[in-house]
Design an enzyme around this catalytic site. Structure first.
Site, PDB file in Angstrom:
ATOM      1  N   ASP A 456     -26.959  68.052  -2.785  1.00  0.00           N
ATOM      2  CA  ASP A 456     -26.831  66.885  -3.652  1.00  0.00           C
ATOM      3  C   ASP A 456     -28.158  66.560  -4.338  1.00  0.00           C
ATOM      4  O   ASP A 456     -29.233  66.715  -3.753  1.00  0.00           O
ATOM      5  CB  ASP A 456     -26.378  65.698  -2.797  1.00  0.00           C
ATOM      6  CG  ASP A 456     -26.174  64.439  -3.611  1.00  0.00           C
ATOM      7  OD1 ASP A 456     -25.277  64.436  -4.473  1.00  0.00           O
ATOM      8  OD2 ASP A 456     -26.916  63.456  -3.386  1.00  0.00           O
ATOM      9  N   GLU A 509     -26.194  70.881  -7.079  1.00  0.00           N
ATOM     10  CA  GLU A 509     -25.830  69.873  -8.074  1.00  0.00           C
ATOM     11  C   GLU A 509     -27.113  69.564  -8.843  1.00  0.00           C
ATOM     12  O   GLU A 509     -27.930  68.754  -8.417  1.00  0.00           O
ATOM     13  CB  GLU A 509     -25.285  68.602  -7.417  1.00  0.00           C
ATOM     14  CG  GLU A 509     -24.769  67.610  -8.446  1.00  0.00           C
ATOM     15  CD  GLU A 509     -25.014  66.152  -8.087  1.00  0.00           C
ATOM     16  OE1 GLU A 509     -24.455  65.280  -8.760  1.00  0.00           O
ATOM     17  OE2 GLU A 509     -25.794  65.886  -7.161  1.00  0.00           O
TER      18      GLU A 509
END
Length: 787
Positions: A456, A509
């Site tokens: 993330d 990401e």
């Protein structure tokens, strides 16, 4: 039986400075027994066994110095084992124990029963007429109860020098086996070894339900310059609650959860729990096969799930009975779990982690989570999970200023504070912190058989100026904005995970144009950096542009045609995943079907056409739960998907079931068609037929398998039927057959189709020498294959 103390579920988070000896004492602690079988509470001895101070020739010992005594009782001594336990002295064996609340202590050994002299504040000592340290036990009298225990301070360190060396070097790739709470047999005794990294602490003590959350009697020893503290507690086993009481450099105290805890209490409770796995894996076949084909050359369609809200209220084991069959029926190759690491605030969806080594206790134990992963593997479904090494929350019982000074976060407050989320960023340049995170990535893959980590917020890690104003950040040593420590960390993490866990994939990401996210770490790019080493990267640009296009009214789409074709300019710069994730269906962004213009039929038709286009586009697919059946409402973690939309009693149920049936068919066709995934990262696997038909709102292209077998994908993003629509095609294929049509009545469409063979004609078109004419349904995607 001995009396059991009151059980306290909540624990103190901070302790004010002061002498614990002067505080009122809690009830007698529940001691671990010294019985051979490790029973926790043996029967109390008969009243005649009460100790008598000074018996059996025990001489009084010289008292501790005021400094040692004060530091020991105040939780600020670095070497309690040097003061407590048995030590040879002139004329015998000095034995000193610290037993808060005790009225007397008797030493039991073969041929010996000796009473120690009280020294006050729970200290008892004496010089025994012995020359060697026997295998002794302690009979502790608490007045109303008496227990027999083993002395924690008779044991050598239970952590090896190699563990400490590897940790200091930042190379301990199985750190969870060295730090934290670990049950073990040590020097022939069963118990739990507690270890903690707290280099700035004056002292550390273990507190838990086994000592009534009073750590006075359980100080830990410092293992030198490593900054690691250690204590082996005999008889303590699985299920015990614990924390660490840390004396900060300024003398104040704080009580912290274990950063390496492998199990935690269910929030809002915050204690760590001693744990050991007993799960027997049954996924050997899956684990042996998962690395046979490189992921970028394999079918890869992902169903993203927030476990706590997919079916609210289900445990891990209950999810194991429902989720694998649902995902398998829809044909997804993988599930991706939003973060499962322990987090205090459910509304963060798991993205503000406090327990990096513990699956959240909201749905069960770590072995229950293993059971869920095992069930998915046995159903032939891979398991990815979101991993969050970019930041952590400021809770004062967790990582923030852990031992009184910045430890896991950067020393520079401006570097430590995340400007967007009110959290703290890790100090990637600190060896031990980097080791903590790299080992954590390996941990989830090794201990829980996770098949991939989606990392993330990578962009927030890579740039020193991320979300910071001019003047609010300091350039790196080269004068640039790149966070060189974070780059090195990500490279090390990826290289280590791929080396230790074959078949695993890491996914970034990353929302910028950083060069080489999925390039190998040893390949240096134009910017002078080696690749970051990820296997795949979320294509945030494709997601943003394509959703912007389909949200426009069809009459305006021709002005935005390039937003749908731009992705092919950079499609092969990285190995991409096309993500329609949770981030796109919350916070006012609307659900996927609700982004579409028009009436309800047109919204669903746009939704279906978009999914057909997405599944044919180069790259892997990811779809968030609820979007597979065109849920109209935004996702909310409090109640999850609107499953009632699929209830047969609901009037619009066929509309939603039809979209779900389409997703099932998309996955089935996709998996069976190598042209759609075998050359995802090879430019030779794609060719536009017509990428410039903006006036028609039509996109058409060819995909090719490794053996050059083609597939045609054509999408009409206009609400009109286009008859005899001509497309240039390869001239060596005589006929084509429609194999997927998102306008099929089974999916809720109008039924416009090409039921017959489509013959190739020698009519030049779109720069090719042959073409075919077909009918394009309104707001629909067609897939054609050679007949």
């Amino acid at each position: 039986m001995t009396a059991r103390p009151p059980f306290r579920r909540t624990t103190p988070d901070t302790v004010a400075p002061g002498d614990p000896a002067s505080a009122s004492r809690p009830p007698a602690p529940r001691e671990a027994a010294a019985a051979p079988d490790g029973a926790a509470e043996p029967a109390a001895p008969p009243p005649t066994a009460r100790p008598r101070p000074g018996g059996h020739g025990v001489r009084a010992a010289a008292p501790l110095s005021d400094e040692d005594r004060g530091r020991l009782l105040g939780g600020a001594h670095h070497d309690p084992h040097g003061l407590l336990g048995a030590h040879p002295v002139r004329g015998g064996l000095l034995l000193r124990v610290l037993r808060p609340c005790a009225q007397g202590v008797t030493v039991l050994a073969p041929g010996l029963r000796a009473d120690l002299h009280p020294e006050g504040d729970g200290l008892f000592a004496g010089i025994l007429p012995l020359h060697t340290v026997p295998d002794y036990e302690l009979l502790v009298d608490y007045g109303r109860s008496t227990v027999t225990v083993r002395d924690p301070y008779r044991f050598l360190p239970a952590l090896g020098e190699m563990d400490l060396h590897l940790f200091a070097e930042g190379r301990h790739e199985q750190l969870w086996q060295a730090l934290g709470a670990r049950t073990m047999d040590h020097q022939g005794v069963t118990g739990t070894r507690f270890t903690l990294w707290a280099p700035n602490a004056q002292g550390v003590r273990v507190v838990g339900n086994f000592n009534c959350w009073d750590g006075t009697g359980h100080p830990m020893r410092s293992l030198g310059s490593s900054g690691v503290w250690e204590l082996f507690l005999p008889g303590i086993g699985e299920g015990e609650l614990y924390k660490f009481e840390i004396t900060r450099p300024d003398g104040s105290r704080t009580v912290r959860a274990d950063p390496m805890a492998r199990r935690t209490e269910c929030p809002p409770a915050t204690a760590s729990i001693v744990d050991a796995s007993h799960h027997r894996w049954q996924d050997d076949g899956w684990m042996a096969r998962r690395g046979e084909r490189p992921v970028h050359e394999a079918p890869f369609s992902v169903y993203e799930v927030h476990l706590a809200s997919w079916r609210p209220g289900l445990t891990y084991r209950q999810l194991a009975a429902q989720l694998p069959s649902y995902v398998k029926d829809l044909g997804f190759t993988h599930v991706e779990f939003m973060p499962v690491s322990e987090h205090p605030f459910g509304g963060s969806w798991g993205y503000q982690v406090t327990g990096f080594y513990a699956p959240t206790a909201r749905m069960g134990t770590p072995d229950d989570f293993r059971f869920l992963v095992d069930a998915l593997h046995r159903a032939g479904i891979g398991v990815l999970m979101d991993w969050v090494p970019a930041h952590f929350p400021r809770d004062d019982w967790a990582l923030a200023e852990f031992d009184g000074r910045p430890l896991y976060e950067h020393q520079d407050p401006a570097r430590a504070a995340h400007p967007d989320w009110g959290t703290l960023e890790f100090d990637y340049g600190r060896t031990e912190v980097r080791n903590f995170l790299v080992a954590n990535a390996v941990y989830w893959c090794a201990e829980f058989h996770i098949d991939g980590l989606r990392v993330d917020a990578v962009a927030s890690m890579l740039y020193l100026d991320y979300s910071r104003e001019d003047g609010g950040w300091t350039p790196n040593v080269n004068g640039g904005r790149e966070n060189l420590d974070a780059v090195a960390f990500l490279q090390e993490m990826n290289a280590t995970v791929y080396r230790r866990c074959p078949g695993v994939v890491t996914i970034a990401e990353e929302s910028t144009a950083w060069d080489g996210v999925t390039r190998a770490t040893h390949h240096v790019g134009p910017g002078g950096f080696g690749g970051l080493g990820f296997g795949l990267k979320w294509n945030m640009g494709w997601m943003h542009d394509s959703l912007g296009y389909v949200s426009k009214e069809p009459v305006h789409r021709k002005y935005h045609h390039g937003e749908m074709t731009f992705s092919m300019i950079y499609a092969y710069s990285e190995n991409y995943v096309l993500p329609i994730s949770h981030d796109e269906v919350v916070h006012g962004k609307r659900a996927l079907v609700s982004k579409m213009p028009g009436d309800w039929w047109q919204q669903r038709a746009n939704h279906r056409a978009y999914l057909g286009f997405m599944w044919a586009h180069p790259g892997k697919q990811l779809l968030f739960m609820g979007q597979e059946f065109a849920q109209g409402a935004e996702w909310a973690e409090s109640h999850g998907p609107d499953w009632w939309l699929l209830d047969p009693s609901y009037e619009a149920e066929p509309d939603h079931r039809g979209v779900r049936d389409l997703v099932r068919e998309l996955n089935r066709r996709y998996t069976a068609t190598p042209a759609l995934w075998e050359r995802d990262t090879d430019p030779a696997g794609f060719s536009w037929i017509d990428g410039d038909a903006s006036e028609d709102n039509v996109f058409s292209f060819l995909r090719f398998a490794a053996d050059s077998t083609p597939l045609i994908a054509v999408t009409n993003f206009s609400p009109v039927v286009r008859h005899a629509y001509r497309l240039g095609v390869p001239d060596h294929i005589p006929a084509w057959r429609e194999i997927l049509n998102t306008d099929d009545p089974r999916y809720g469409g109008s039924g416009v189709a090409n039921p017959d063979l489509l013959k190739t004609e020698p009519t030049p078109w779109n720069g090719r020498t042959a073409s075919l004419a077909l009918v394009l349904p309104p707001l629909a995607t067609l897939w054609l294959r050679p007949a």
